[in-house]
Design an enzyme around this catalytic site. Structure first.
Site, short mmCIF file in Angstrom:
data_model
loop_
_atom_site.label_atom_id
_atom_site.label_comp_id
_atom_site.label_asym_id
_atom_site.label_seq_id
_atom_site.Cartn_x
_atom_site.Cartn_y
_atom_site.Cartn_z
N LYS A 216 65.69 4.40 -2.40
CA LYS A 216 64.60 3.44 -2.21
C LYS A 216 64.89 2.43 -1.11
O LYS A 216 66.03 2.23 -0.71
CB LYS A 216 64.26 2.77 -3.54
CG LYS A 216 63.48 3.75 -4.44
CD LYS A 216 62.83 3.12 -5.62
CE LYS A 216 61.99 4.20 -6.33
NZ LYS A 216 61.59 3.79 -7.67
N ARG A 256 66.50 8.92 -12.45
CA ARG A 256 65.60 9.79 -11.68
C ARG A 256 66.14 9.86 -10.26
O ARG A 256 66.21 8.84 -9.58
CB ARG A 256 64.19 9.20 -11.71
CG ARG A 256 63.13 10.02 -10.99
CD ARG A 256 61.75 9.37 -11.16
NE ARG A 256 60.72 10.15 -10.50
CZ ARG A 256 60.43 10.06 -9.20
NH1 ARG A 256 61.10 9.22 -8.42
NH2 ARG A 256 59.48 10.81 -8.67
C1 9MG Z 1 57.33 8.53 -9.39
N1 9MG Z 1 58.36 7.51 -9.31
C2 9MG Z 1 58.83 6.93 -8.17
N2 9MG Z 1 59.75 6.01 -8.47
C3 9MG Z 1 59.89 6.03 -9.82
C4 9MG Z 1 60.68 5.31 -10.73
O1 9MG Z 1 61.52 4.36 -10.32
N3 9MG Z 1 60.56 5.59 -12.04
C5 9MG Z 1 59.68 6.53 -12.48
N4 9MG Z 1 59.60 6.76 -13.81
N5 9MG Z 1 58.90 7.25 -11.65
C6 9MG Z 1 59.01 6.98 -10.35
#
Ligand code: 9MG
Length: 280
Positions: A216, A256
């Site tokens: 990110k 994730r």
């Molecule tokens: C789709 N998406 C993009 N960033 C995310 C995050 O931090 N958490 C979750 N659950 N989905 C995300």
């Protein structure tokens, strides 16, 4: 799923032409399936299929277009693997069709703010539901003024979403919460949320917590070069691994990620440190 026994890994499968870090790479069905199978072979516990970009400034797509992108991938994957598939969507129509096609979890980055009928689709299917905190929409979130107290905002907002989900029939044990790193937060607030994850977990006893910080922008900004230019998405792996270590040490249940193999190794080491019977 063995929630709590070890940190689970949700592998990211974006089937969008414009995602922030891998846009367009996995748009063809064959490429998407091959990438999912690669992540599964590396140790992914869940595959998260998304057909609408949630990057800052990302534009929405129609229900029809989103279904056209995600459903063939979910159907093909569900035929090939037992690994649970989640669908990253905020739309109840997409959630319903994706669950029929074989998805077992809905990952809603609006935590039911955009369309609370997502909860009805989840409840009817007996599926899992990830409620992620966000502010505004992906198109507007990067322009919002920051809230004064991000811990209060996230806690308050997630409580309201949990209440809504449970009122509409989603079982308590099917819900996962997520503070939504990068979604309508300032640079400092992203860091604060990660540093205070244990407080967030304590505020929601019994609800597993998911963290998504992979590649990110706040990592890119921390790793800016001497001109101040942020590190590009493909150069944010080591920064991402620092966030995974933090998440594991604070007790997060699911991460994730884009880079599954690197996450598996990071988690093994971080968990060994966390479980050390003789802490220093
Ligand atoms: C789709 N998406 C993009 N960033 C995310 C995050 O931090 N958490 C979750 N659950 N989905 C995300």
């Amino acid at each position: 799923m063995p929630i709590g026994e070890r940190t689970l890994i949700m592998g990211i499968l974006n089937v969008t032409p414009d995602s922030f870090s891998d846009g367009g790479q996995f748009v063809s069905l064959d490429a998407a399936i091959a990438h999912a199978e690669q992540m599964i072979s590396e140790g992914a516990d869940i595959i998260d299929v998304g057909g609408e970009s949630t990057r800052p400034g990302g534009e929405p797509v129609s229900v029809e277009e989103e279904i056209k992108r995600v459903v063939p991938v979910i159907e093909a994957l569900a035929r090939r693997t037992e690994v649970p598939i989640s669908v990253d969507t905020t739309k109840s129509e997409v959630a319903r069709v994706a669950l029929e096609a074989g998805a077992a979890i809905v990952n809603d980055i609006s935590a039911l703010r955009f369309d609370f009928y997502v909860a009805d689709a989840v409840a009817r299917a007996g599926a899992g539901l990830v409620l992620m905190h966000s502010r505004g929409t992906p198109a507007t979130m990067h322009r919002l003024p920051p809230v004064a107290d991000i811990m209060h905002e996230v806690t308050h907002s997630l409580r309201a979403s949990i209440k809504m989900a449970e009122r509409r029939g989603v079982k308590r044990e099917s819900i996962v919460i997520d503070p939504g790193i990068g979604f309508g937060k300032s640079q400092e607030q992203n860091l604060e949320l990660l540093a205070k994850l244990d407080q967030l977990i304590a505020a929601f006893p019994g609800y597993p917590l998911l963290i998504g910080a992979s590649r990110k922008s706040f990592i890119g900004r921390l790793l800016a070069d001497e001109t101040g230019a942020p590190a590009p998405a493909q150069d944010r792996l080591y920064g991402t691994l620092a966030t995974i270590t933090t998440a594991v040490l604070h007790g997060a249940h699911i991460v994730r990620v884009h880079d599954v193999k690197a996450a598996v190794e990071t988690i093994r080491v971080a968990e060994a440190i966390r479980e050390n019977p003789r802490p220093i």
